[in-house]
Design a protein around this motif. Sequence first.
Motif, mmCIF file in Angstrom:
data_model
loop_
_atom_site.group_PDB
_atom_site.id
_atom_site.type_symbol
_atom_site.label_atom_id
_atom_site.label_comp_id
_atom_site.label_asym_id
_atom_site.label_seq_id
_atom_site.Cartn_x
_atom_site.Cartn_y
_atom_site.Cartn_z
ATOM 1 N N LYS A 1 -21.006 79.325 -33.722
ATOM 2 C CA LYS A 1 -20.705 80.505 -34.540
ATOM 3 C C LYS A 1 -21.367 80.384 -35.914
ATOM 4 O O LYS A 1 -21.896 81.373 -36.445
ATOM 5 C CB LYS A 1 -19.196 80.681 -34.681
ATOM 6 C CG LYS A 1 -18.529 81.165 -33.400
ATOM 7 C CD LYS A 1 -17.017 81.244 -33.545
ATOM 8 C CE LYS A 1 -16.361 81.698 -32.238
ATOM 9 N NZ LYS A 1 -14.882 81.761 -32.344
ATOM 10 N N ALA A 2 -21.352 79.192 -36.474
ATOM 11 C CA ALA A 2 -21.999 78.987 -37.771
ATOM 12 C C ALA A 2 -23.504 79.245 -37.667
ATOM 13 O O ALA A 2 -24.108 79.868 -38.550
ATOM 14 C CB ALA A 2 -21.739 77.577 -38.277
ATOM 15 N N VAL A 3 -24.108 78.764 -36.576
ATOM 16 C CA VAL A 3 -25.547 78.945 -36.389
ATOM 17 C C VAL A 3 -25.888 80.418 -36.174
ATOM 18 O O VAL A 3 -26.834 80.946 -36.765
ATOM 19 C CB VAL A 3 -26.041 78.105 -35.199
ATOM 20 C CG1 VAL A 3 -27.488 78.452 -34.852
ATOM 21 C CG2 VAL A 3 -25.931 76.618 -35.516
ATOM 22 N N LEU A 4 -25.123 81.114 -35.330
ATOM 23 C CA LEU A 4 -25.402 82.518 -35.078
ATOM 24 C C LEU A 4 -25.171 83.375 -36.317
ATOM 25 O O LEU A 4 -25.908 84.336 -36.552
ATOM 26 C CB LEU A 4 -24.557 83.032 -33.903
ATOM 27 C CG LEU A 4 -25.340 83.180 -32.586
ATOM 28 C CD1 LEU A 4 -25.792 81.815 -32.085
ATOM 29 C CD2 LEU A 4 -24.528 83.891 -31.532
ATOM 30 N N ARG A 5 -24.171 83.019 -37.101
ATOM 31 C CA ARG A 5 -23.945 83.772 -38.344
ATOM 32 C C ARG A 5 -25.112 83.560 -39.311
ATOM 33 O O ARG A 5 -25.524 84.492 -40.008
ATOM 34 C CB ARG A 5 -22.634 83.342 -38.999
ATOM 35 C CG ARG A 5 -21.395 83.945 -38.333
ATOM 36 C CD ARG A 5 -20.114 83.458 -38.988
ATOM 37 N NE ARG A 5 -18.938 84.148 -38.454
ATOM 38 C CZ ARG A 5 -18.053 84.807 -39.190
ATOM 39 N NH1 ARG A 5 -18.207 84.877 -40.497
ATOM 40 N NH2 ARG A 5 -17.018 85.402 -38.632
ATOM 41 N N ALA A 6 -25.649 82.346 -39.355
ATOM 42 C CA ALA A 6 -26.812 82.083 -40.211
ATOM 43 C C ALA A 6 -28.034 82.843 -39.697
ATOM 44 O O ALA A 6 -28.813 83.398 -40.487
ATOM 45 C CB ALA A 6 -27.101 80.583 -40.254
ATOM 46 N N THR A 7 -28.200 82.887 -38.376
ATOM 47 C CA THR A 7 -29.297 83.656 -37.783
ATOM 48 C C THR A 7 -29.144 85.127 -38.114
ATOM 49 O O THR A 7 -30.118 85.816 -38.463
ATOM 50 C CB THR A 7 -29.319 83.465 -36.261
ATOM 51 O OG1 THR A 7 -29.451 82.069 -35.957
ATOM 52 C CG2 THR A 7 -30.466 84.226 -35.628
ATOM 53 N N LEU A 8 -27.915 85.616 -38.005
ATOM 54 C CA LEU A 8 -27.643 87.015 -38.311
ATOM 55 C C LEU A 8 -27.990 87.329 -39.773
ATOM 56 O O LEU A 8 -28.543 88.396 -40.069
ATOM 57 C CB LEU A 8 -26.170 87.304 -38.034
ATOM 58 C CG LEU A 8 -25.670 88.735 -38.156
ATOM 59 C CD1 LEU A 8 -24.540 88.966 -37.150
ATOM 60 C CD2 LEU A 8 -25.155 89.025 -39.553
ATOM 61 N N THR A 9 -27.689 86.416 -40.678
ATOM 62 C CA THR A 9 -28.016 86.628 -42.088
ATOM 63 C C THR A 9 -29.519 86.782 -42.272
ATOM 64 O O THR A 9 -29.986 87.642 -43.035
ATOM 65 C CB THR A 9 -27.497 85.453 -42.935
ATOM 66 O OG1 THR A 9 -26.075 85.392 -42.830
ATOM 67 C CG2 THR A 9 -27.885 85.622 -44.395
ATOM 68 N N GLU A 10 -30.297 85.963 -41.570
ATOM 69 C CA GLU A 10 -31.754 86.076 -41.651
ATOM 70 C C GLU A 10 -32.239 87.404 -41.072
ATOM 71 O O GLU A 10 -33.109 88.065 -41.644
ATOM 72 C CB GLU A 10 -32.416 84.917 -40.911
ATOM 73 C CG GLU A 10 -32.237 83.564 -41.566
ATOM 74 C CD GLU A 10 -33.025 82.492 -40.857
ATOM 75 O OE1 GLU A 10 -33.542 82.764 -39.750
ATOM 76 O OE2 GLU A 10 -33.144 81.370 -41.397
#
Length: 204
Positions: free
Chosen positions: A96-105
């Motif tokens: 979830k942390a990784v996908l949220r960071a991807t989403l931010t990008e």
Amino acid sequence: MTTPRSKVPNAARRSQSSRRAILTAAFDLAGELGYGRLSIEAIAARAGVGKQTIYRWWPSKGAVLFDAFLMLSEGPEGEAEPAALPDTGDLAADLKAVLRATLTELTDPRISEPMRALTIEVAGDPELAALYAERLDGPVREIKRRRLRVARESGQLSPDVDLDVAIDSIWGPLLNRWLLRTGPLTPEYADALVDTALRGLRPT
């Protein structure tokens, strides 16, 4: 009286500085102008170099933009920085942390618009697609694969899970929604993707 020793320019350092200036210019201009209006002339003017310098290193603006994305994972001297997904022992929280960071990008116009342009260019250029698979997508997939392999070995995923299918199941819907603009990209959506994917990937 001694004569001061003349300084000999470091050609390698100068070349590296020019390279980074070109890639930064390409990345910034792709976000400002859009890929359609991006040109080698504009990149050269922004970077303060001649067009021949760019063509000596890259065959097209698509190739320049591709290397601009690779530059994001480099250190200040151009060396590749090691990367790994977080591993706290809680697979769901880590993903979830990784996908949220991807989403931010993906929702940052400065990153998303050049990335969208590169995606379109890769789709229409077999040579660039092969380069993308070898130098960007392949290494990134291996980083994801290593994290999921640890989870599979620790029993958090089924022992027969195909790791590449798992990667597609977790990241694919997010990238598809971003590329086709089929719905909002929210942290809640990212979390739901992880929860839904893991329900099918965990041991029964």
